[in-house]
Design a protein around this motif. Structure first.
Motif, PDB file in Angstrom:
ATOM      1  N   GLY A   1       1.063  -1.283   0.187  1.00 31.48           N
ATOM      2  CA  GLY A   1       0.393   0.191   0.095  1.00 31.48           C
ATOM      3  C   GLY A   1       0.972   1.125   0.060  1.00 31.48           C
ATOM      4  O   GLY A   1       0.301   2.520   0.298  1.00 31.48           O
TER       5      GLY A   1
ATOM      6  N   TYR B   1     -16.263   1.173   4.479  1.00 32.73           N
ATOM      7  CA  TYR B   1     -14.416   1.377   3.706  1.00 32.73           C
ATOM      8  C   TYR B   1     -14.477  -1.320   4.146  1.00 32.73           C
ATOM      9  O   TYR B   1     -15.181  -2.071   4.949  1.00 32.73           O
ATOM     10  CB  TYR B   1     -13.713   1.319   4.968  1.00 32.73           C
ATOM     11  CG  TYR B   1     -13.870   2.830   4.365  1.00 32.73           C
ATOM     12  CD1 TYR B   1     -14.343   3.863   3.110  1.00 32.73           C
ATOM     13  CD2 TYR B   1     -14.704   3.138   5.834  1.00 32.73           C
ATOM     14  CE1 TYR B   1     -14.033   4.857   4.157  1.00 32.73           C
ATOM     15  CE2 TYR B   1     -14.856   4.964   6.158  1.00 32.73           C
ATOM     16  CZ  TYR B   1     -14.677   5.498   4.965  1.00 32.73           C
ATOM     17  OH  TYR B   1     -14.890   6.437   4.754  1.00 32.73           O
TER      18      TYR B   1
ATOM     19  N   GLY C   1     -10.443  -3.839  -2.850  1.00 31.83           N
ATOM     20  CA  GLY C   1     -10.608  -3.816  -1.492  1.00 31.83           C
ATOM     21  C   GLY C   1      -9.202  -2.575  -1.557  1.00 31.83           C
ATOM     22  O   GLY C   1      -9.885  -2.120  -0.497  1.00 31.83           O
ATOM     23  N   VAL C   2      -8.271  -2.261  -2.182  1.00 32.33           N
ATOM     24  CA  VAL C   2      -7.247  -1.249  -2.233  1.00 32.33           C
ATOM     25  C   VAL C   2      -8.181   0.269  -2.399  1.00 32.33           C
ATOM     26  O   VAL C   2      -7.966   1.088  -1.947  1.00 32.33           O
ATOM     27  CB  VAL C   2      -6.221  -1.753  -2.929  1.00 32.33           C
ATOM     28  CG1 VAL C   2      -5.586  -0.312  -3.343  1.00 32.33           C
ATOM     29  CG2 VAL C   2      -5.074  -2.958  -2.803  1.00 32.33           C
TER      30      VAL C   2
ATOM     31  N   SER D   1      -9.121  -2.954   7.167  1.00 33.46           N
ATOM     32  CA  SER D   1      -8.500  -1.540   6.654  1.00 33.46           C
ATOM     33  C   SER D   1      -8.726  -1.222   7.969  1.00 33.46           C
ATOM     34  O   SER D   1      -9.083  -0.739   8.515  1.00 33.46           O
ATOM     35  CB  SER D   1      -9.199  -1.355   5.570  1.00 33.46           C
ATOM     36  OG  SER D   1     -10.912  -0.683   5.512  1.00 33.46           O
TER      37      SER D   1
ATOM     38  N   SER E   1     -10.846   1.272   0.581  1.00 36.15           N
ATOM     39  CA  SER E   1     -10.258   1.114   1.798  1.00 36.15           C
ATOM     40  C   SER E   1      -9.977   2.921   1.986  1.00 36.15           C
ATOM     41  O   SER E   1      -9.700   2.635   3.001  1.00 36.15           O
ATOM     42  CB  SER E   1      -8.569   0.333   2.114  1.00 36.15           C
ATOM     43  OG  SER E   1      -9.140  -0.594   1.625  1.00 36.15           O
ATOM     44  N   SER E   2     -10.521   3.244   0.895  1.00 34.11           N
ATOM     45  CA  SER E   2      -9.973   5.388   1.974  1.00 34.11           C
ATOM     46  C   SER E   2     -10.936   5.785   1.183  1.00 34.11           C
ATOM     47  O   SER E   2     -11.292   5.440  -0.542  1.00 34.11           O
ATOM     48  CB  SER E   2      -8.826   5.169   1.330  1.00 34.11           C
ATOM     49  OG  SER E   2      -8.392   6.749   1.092  1.00 34.11           O
TER      50      SER E   2
END
Length: 527
Positions: free
Chosen positions: A71, A331, A431-432, A335, A435-436
């Motif tokens: 990440g 989210y 998923g990445v 994470s 996550s934000s």
């Protein structure tokens, strides 16, 4: 749909050609054949957020920065970076030797034009340009960005792995209006694509770019050296899951990017294939059209969210518990910003409250159109079950089967369903990406400038601005939780839970696949 027969014929032709070559006259090409997650119809990675188009972009374009498997955002096309003491001026110098597929050098002007086009469509890109005072070329290979106030998400924006990715294109291509698709496939990445090698519904043939200069770093996720070890990568589109499995077991393709859940028990025990866990889990999400009735009413959106039964929907879609996990957080669970503070939403059905809200809204019984992508096995069962749940609440539901490429085109329309528009659809996010709050594309409230569904929520946008402006981890966590609560309360999107599926390859034939948000084809070797 392509059957296994043409694949065998293609293999026979290749073997014949090899046998007919005189010794030393040529070296047989190494061809890697893979079945991607869906068909590829749109080639402009700035025009659509479809993951398959993003994955295509990763093949033929490069980026200034890339996210590694941990990440961390690392330089990619960039050689040197400097930042002023007040954090308002960022300067990037490109690596030497970078070329486009037509042999022309990559310059600062290409970068500026590429970022400008991307910044008109990407939500985080829009925020970056709103904060920016200027972006200029300081010589042929150096770009300088100056901001009116500190913008703490510069690297997050330039290294984002999710659609839309800021890929670097030639200036002449990047000057295409942002609302028009590009028609020039000249890229900057490790593979090339010719127009004649793009055959929608059949296959796409990518060829190794002999002029690409990889970084010397070890590859990691979307960062590091993108060394290509095969001559061609063919994306072969096979709609039927049984045909996909047969092609893999017969050696006609080398990789299935996504294991069909219905064939999981067979593939898990067959020694001819090997499952590899390289892509992280990601959430399924209901997207509502806020522009047209009935989901232009927050009470109706809330009623539709209260009808969600994550366990039932996920079990119908994925079948095996290894493939799914209920999760009420917007989210990705686990994470950094995931939170169990989800307001009224639990992921479990609350039918009585939903019926009450729907009645209060004055819903008139007009059919609600939910789009179902029949050629996307990883999504195709969810709309059916959701339609049944909505009917229990009192909705009149019309689940309309289509294909994924038609869905991603239709979702751009803001007209009512009877005029070609839509009311809702369900999609999947890496998923990445999820996550934000600054990389999760549908988490937006800026209306027509935002994600499909075009919700308007000034408070949500204000919270996102505060998230971007602070670098304090505790403050970011608090703001992210408030963003989640606001998004759920206003029905910006509806979490359906998480799904994942391993990639499956021919045993002993494929090595070098990297953990990443997509299946990557650099670093891969075929025995």
């Amino acid at each position: 749909m392509m059957s296994a027969i043409p694949l065998r014929r293609a293999g026979a032709v290749a073997l014949c050609a090899l046998a007919c070559m005189s010794a030393g006259s040529a070296i047989a090409e190494t061809v890697l054949r893979t079945v991607p997650s869906s068909d590829l119809k749109i080639l402009d990675p700035v025009w659509t957020t479809a993951n398959i188009t993003r994955n295509h972009g990763l093949m033929i374009y490069d980026t200034l920065f890339g996210m590694d498997e941990k990440g961390v955002i690392r330089p990619q096309m960039v050689d040197k970076t400097s930042t002023s003491a007040d954090n308002k001026t960022w300067t990037f110098t490109l690596r030497p030797g970078l070329k486009f597929h037509d042999g022309t050098p990559v310059t600062a002007q290409d970068v500026i034009a590429s970022l400008a086009r991307w910044g008109k469509r990407d939500v985080l890109g829009q925020r970056m340009y709103e904060a920016m005072a200027s972006i200029t070329a300081e010589g042929p290979a150096t770009v300088r960005m100056t901001f009116r106030q500190p913008f703490g998400a510069v690297l997050d924006a330039l290294g984002k792995p999710s659609p839309l990715v800021p890929f670097i294109m030639p200036k002449r291509v990047a000057e295409t209006p942002a609302d028009k698709q590009i028609d020039d496939l000249t890229g900057s990445g490790p593979f090339t694509l010719k127009k004649e090698d793009f055959r929608p519904g059949d296959r796409v043939v990518y060829r190794r770019n002999p002029d690409y200069v990889p970084r010397k770093d070890a590859p990691s996720g979307l960062a590091g050296g993108k060394a290509v070890h095969v001559d061609r990568v063919e994306w072969v589109f096979l709609r039927d899951t049984q045909t996909q499995v047969n092609a893999l077991l017969n050696g006609e393709v080398d990789i299935l990017e996504v294991v069909p859940s219905s064939h999981y028990p067979q593939l898990r025990t067959d020694k001819r294939v090997q499952m590899v866990d390289i892509m992280p889990a990601g959430p399924f999400t209901v997207i509502y059209n806020h522009k047209v009735p009935p989901f232009n009413d927050a009470r109706v959106r809330k009623a539709a969210m209260l009808a969600i039964n994550q366990e039932a929907m996920l079990r119908a879609q994925a079948t095996y518990r290894d493939f799914y996990k209920p999760c009420a957080s917007i989210y990705l669970c686990g994470s950094p910003y995931a939170s169990d503070q989800t307001g009224f939403f639990t992921g479990k059905p609350q039918f009585e409250q939903a019926r009450k809200l729907l009645k209060e809204s004055g819903y008139d019984g007009k059919p609600v159109v939910i789009m179902l992508p029949g050629d996307a096995p990883a999504l195709s069962r969810l709309p059916v079950v959701y339609g049944q749940l909505l009917r229990q609440v009192g909705f009149n539901v019309d689940v309309q089967a289509t294909d994924w490429s038609t869905l991603i085109t239709r979702r751009t329309r803001k007209e009512p369903p009877e005029k070609g528009g839509w009311n809702a659809y369900i999609t999947f996010w890496g998923g990445v990406d999820a996550s934000s709050p600054i990389t999760y594309s549908p988490l937006t409230g800026n209306g027509d400038r935002g994600y499909f569904g075009w919700p308007e929520d000034a408070e949500l946008e204000t919270l996102k601005t505060r998230f971007i402006e602070t670098a304090d981890a505790a403050q970011r966590k608090d703001i992210a939780t408030r963003i989640q609560l606001r998004a759920i309360e206003n029905g910006i999107l509806a979490p359906v839970g998480e799904g994942k599926a391993p990639t499956v390859v021919r045993s002993g034939a494929i090595s070098g696949l990297l953990p990443a948000p997509a299946v990557l084809y650099w670093n891969v070797r075929k025995q």
